[in-house]
Write a protein that holds these residues in place. Sequence first.
Motif, mmCIF file in Angstrom:
data_model
loop_
_atom_site.group_PDB
_atom_site.id
_atom_site.type_symbol
_atom_site.label_atom_id
_atom_site.label_comp_id
_atom_site.label_asym_id
_atom_site.label_seq_id
_atom_site.Cartn_x
_atom_site.Cartn_y
_atom_site.Cartn_z
ATOM 1 N N ARG A 265 0.848 -1.179 0.000
ATOM 2 C CA ARG A 265 0.000 0.000 0.000
ATOM 3 C C ARG A 265 0.885 1.232 0.000
ATOM 4 N NH1 ARG A 265 -4.145 2.147 4.625
ATOM 5 N NH2 ARG A 265 -2.146 2.680 5.610
ATOM 6 N N LEU A 266 0.732 2.049 -1.025
ATOM 7 C CA LEU A 266 1.460 3.306 -1.115
ATOM 8 C C LEU A 266 0.607 4.425 -0.529
ATOM 9 C CD1 LEU A 266 2.861 3.079 -4.752
ATOM 10 C CD2 LEU A 266 3.801 2.125 -2.642
ATOM 11 N N SER A 267 1.296 5.380 0.077
ATOM 12 C CA SER A 267 0.619 6.540 0.645
ATOM 13 C C SER A 267 1.167 7.806 0.016
ATOM 14 C CB SER A 267 0.846 6.601 2.159
ATOM 15 O OG SER A 267 0.360 5.449 2.796
ATOM 16 N N CYS A 268 0.312 8.790 -0.123
ATOM 17 C CA CYS A 268 0.707 10.110 -0.625
ATOM 18 C C CYS A 268 0.093 11.149 0.294
ATOM 19 C CB CYS A 268 0.244 10.307 -2.056
ATOM 20 S SG CYS A 268 0.537 11.970 -2.695
ATOM 21 N N ALA A 269 0.940 11.757 1.105
ATOM 22 C CA ALA A 269 0.481 12.780 2.036
ATOM 23 C C ALA A 269 0.592 14.149 1.387
ATOM 24 C CB ALA A 269 1.305 12.723 3.316
ATOM 25 N N ALA A 270 -0.504 14.876 1.390
ATOM 26 C CA ALA A 270 -0.543 16.189 0.764
ATOM 27 C C ALA A 270 -0.550 17.288 1.827
ATOM 28 C CB ALA A 270 -1.777 16.311 -0.117
ATOM 29 N N SER A 271 0.110 18.380 1.509
ATOM 30 C CA SER A 271 0.102 19.547 2.388
ATOM 31 C C SER A 271 0.137 20.805 1.524
ATOM 32 C CB SER A 271 1.289 19.521 3.347
ATOM 33 O OG SER A 271 2.507 19.533 2.632
ATOM 34 N N GLY A 272 -0.113 21.942 2.169
ATOM 35 C CA GLY A 272 -0.153 23.196 1.430
ATOM 36 C C GLY A 272 -1.585 23.544 1.068
ATOM 37 N N ASN A 273 -1.809 23.951 -0.142
ATOM 38 C CA ASN A 273 -3.120 24.412 -0.604
ATOM 39 C C ASN A 273 -4.001 23.224 -0.999
ATOM 40 O OD1 ASN A 273 -5.216 26.012 -1.410
ATOM 41 N ND2 ASN A 273 -4.263 26.643 -3.332
ATOM 42 N N ILE A 274 -4.241 22.335 -0.043
ATOM 43 C CA ILE A 274 -4.944 21.099 -0.362
ATOM 44 C C ILE A 274 -6.422 21.317 -0.636
ATOM 45 C CG2 ILE A 274 -3.303 19.606 0.828
ATOM 46 C CD1 ILE A 274 -5.149 19.612 3.224
ATOM 47 N N VAL A 275 -6.990 22.390 -0.124
ATOM 48 C CA VAL A 275 -8.429 22.613 -0.359
ATOM 49 C C VAL A 275 -8.711 22.867 -1.827
ATOM 50 C CG1 VAL A 275 -8.863 23.453 1.978
ATOM 51 C CG2 VAL A 275 -8.230 25.070 0.168
ATOM 52 N N SER A 276 -7.684 23.250 -2.596
ATOM 53 C CA SER A 276 -7.870 23.538 -4.016
ATOM 54 C C SER A 276 -7.686 22.309 -4.904
ATOM 55 C CB SER A 276 -6.888 24.628 -4.465
ATOM 56 O OG SER A 276 -7.160 25.847 -3.797
ATOM 57 N N ILE A 277 -7.258 21.209 -4.305
ATOM 58 C CA ILE A 277 -7.020 19.997 -5.090
ATOM 59 C C ILE A 277 -8.340 19.347 -5.467
ATOM 60 C CG2 ILE A 277 -6.038 17.678 -5.080
ATOM 61 C CD1 ILE A 277 -3.907 18.689 -3.162
ATOM 62 N N ASN A 278 -8.497 19.058 -6.747
ATOM 63 C CA ASN A 278 -9.679 18.349 -7.220
ATOM 64 C C ASN A 278 -9.344 17.087 -8.006
ATOM 65 O OD1 ASN A 278 -12.295 19.867 -6.566
ATOM 66 N ND2 ASN A 278 -10.932 21.499 -7.257
ATOM 67 N N GLY A 279 -8.062 16.833 -8.155
ATOM 68 C CA GLY A 279 -7.666 15.624 -8.855
ATOM 69 C C GLY A 279 -6.325 15.138 -8.359
ATOM 70 N N MET A 280 -6.232 13.845 -8.093
ATOM 71 C CA MET A 280 -4.965 13.237 -7.711
ATOM 72 C C MET A 280 -4.815 11.924 -8.455
ATOM 73 S SD MET A 280 -4.452 14.071 -3.676
ATOM 74 C CE MET A 280 -2.706 13.679 -3.756
ATOM 75 N N ALA A 281 -3.573 11.533 -8.683
ATOM 76 C CA ALA A 281 -3.316 10.337 -9.480
ATOM 77 C C ALA A 281 -1.996 9.709 -9.075
ATOM 78 C CB ALA A 281 -3.293 10.688 -10.963
ATOM 79 N N TRP A 282 -1.849 8.467 -9.478
ATOM 80 C CA TRP A 282 -0.589 7.751 -9.353
ATOM 81 C C TRP A 282 -0.084 7.415 -10.757
ATOM 82 C CZ3 TRP A 282 2.055 6.898 -4.895
ATOM 83 C CH2 TRP A 282 1.363 7.066 -3.683
ATOM 84 N N PHE A 283 1.207 7.626 -10.933
ATOM 85 C CA PHE A 283 1.893 7.245 -12.156
ATOM 86 C C PHE A 283 3.087 6.384 -11.758
ATOM 87 C CE2 PHE A 283 -0.129 9.965 -15.360
ATOM 88 C CZ PHE A 283 -0.811 10.853 -14.550
ATOM 89 N N ARG A 284 3.648 5.689 -12.706
ATOM 90 C CA ARG A 284 4.848 4.913 -12.426
ATOM 91 C C ARG A 284 5.787 4.986 -13.624
ATOM 92 N NH1 ARG A 284 2.028 -1.113 -12.558
ATOM 93 N NH2 ARG A 284 1.762 -1.262 -14.830
ATOM 94 N N GLN A 285 7.060 4.766 -13.312
ATOM 95 C CA GLN A 285 8.078 4.816 -14.355
ATOM 96 C C GLN A 285 9.094 3.719 -14.121
ATOM 97 O OE1 GLN A 285 9.948 8.661 -14.804
ATOM 98 N NE2 GLN A 285 10.537 8.193 -16.896
ATOM 99 N N ALA A 286 9.219 2.852 -15.111
ATOM 100 C CA ALA A 286 10.231 1.798 -15.082
ATOM 101 C C ALA A 286 11.469 2.303 -15.806
ATOM 102 C CB ALA A 286 9.687 0.539 -15.742
ATOM 103 N N PRO A 287 12.631 1.734 -15.509
ATOM 104 C CA PRO A 287 13.870 2.176 -16.164
ATOM 105 C C PRO A 287 13.755 2.102 -17.683
ATOM 106 C CG PRO A 287 14.371 0.751 -14.318
ATOM 107 C CD PRO A 287 12.888 0.707 -14.490
ATOM 108 N N GLY A 288 14.112 3.197 -18.342
ATOM 109 C CA GLY A 288 14.095 3.238 -19.793
ATOM 110 C C GLY A 288 12.729 3.407 -20.415
ATOM 111 N N LYS A 289 11.719 3.598 -19.581
ATOM 112 C CA LYS A 289 10.362 3.753 -20.095
ATOM 113 C C LYS A 289 9.779 5.100 -19.679
ATOM 114 C CE LYS A 289 9.137 -1.145 -20.326
ATOM 115 N NZ LYS A 289 8.096 -2.157 -19.983
ATOM 116 N N GLU A 290 8.739 5.497 -20.382
ATOM 117 C CA GLU A 290 8.070 6.745 -20.032
ATOM 118 C C GLU A 290 7.206 6.562 -18.778
ATOM 119 O OE1 GLU A 290 7.569 8.889 -24.405
ATOM 120 O OE2 GLU A 290 5.815 8.263 -23.287
ATOM 121 N N ARG A 291 6.967 7.662 -18.127
ATOM 122 C CA ARG A 291 6.085 7.636 -16.968
ATOM 123 C C ARG A 291 4.673 7.340 -17.446
ATOM 124 N NH1 ARG A 291 6.992 12.229 -12.519
ATOM 125 N NH2 ARG A 291 9.097 11.472 -13.011
#
Length: 120
Positions: free
Chosen positions: A19-45
């Motif tokens: 289980r991965l976690s992403c803790a957000a701080s700062g102007n979080i009330v303005s966030i309306n979209g969040m996502a996860w991406f991944r990147q393997a060596p030699g490949k695009e995100r």
Amino acid sequence: QVQLVESGGGLVQAGGSLRLSCAASGNIVSINGMAWFRQAPGKEREFVAAGFRATYYADSVKGRFAIYRDNAKNTVYLQMNSLKPEDSGVYYCAARFLGATMNRNDYNYWGQGTQVTVSS
């Protein structure tokens, strides 16, 4: 400004879970979209999962991964089950003030990434 900090990566055997976690701080009330991406060596995100009001998943992870959030902790999670070696890579959390999309170029804020390695 938004700051994102990922955690939870590691080494796991094929078929295992993380289980991965992403803790957000700062102007979080303005966030309306969040996502996860991944990147393997030699490949695009590449897109993995996105959500806030609706959820989206890459075909390669549907039925195995789940994105969800805990508003009280300002944290978005990526539950990853039935992991495969091809799921290995650096996983990044991303945020934007508009709604979630599957396009990495739409996101303004990124975390530093967390490494996931799935052994066969």
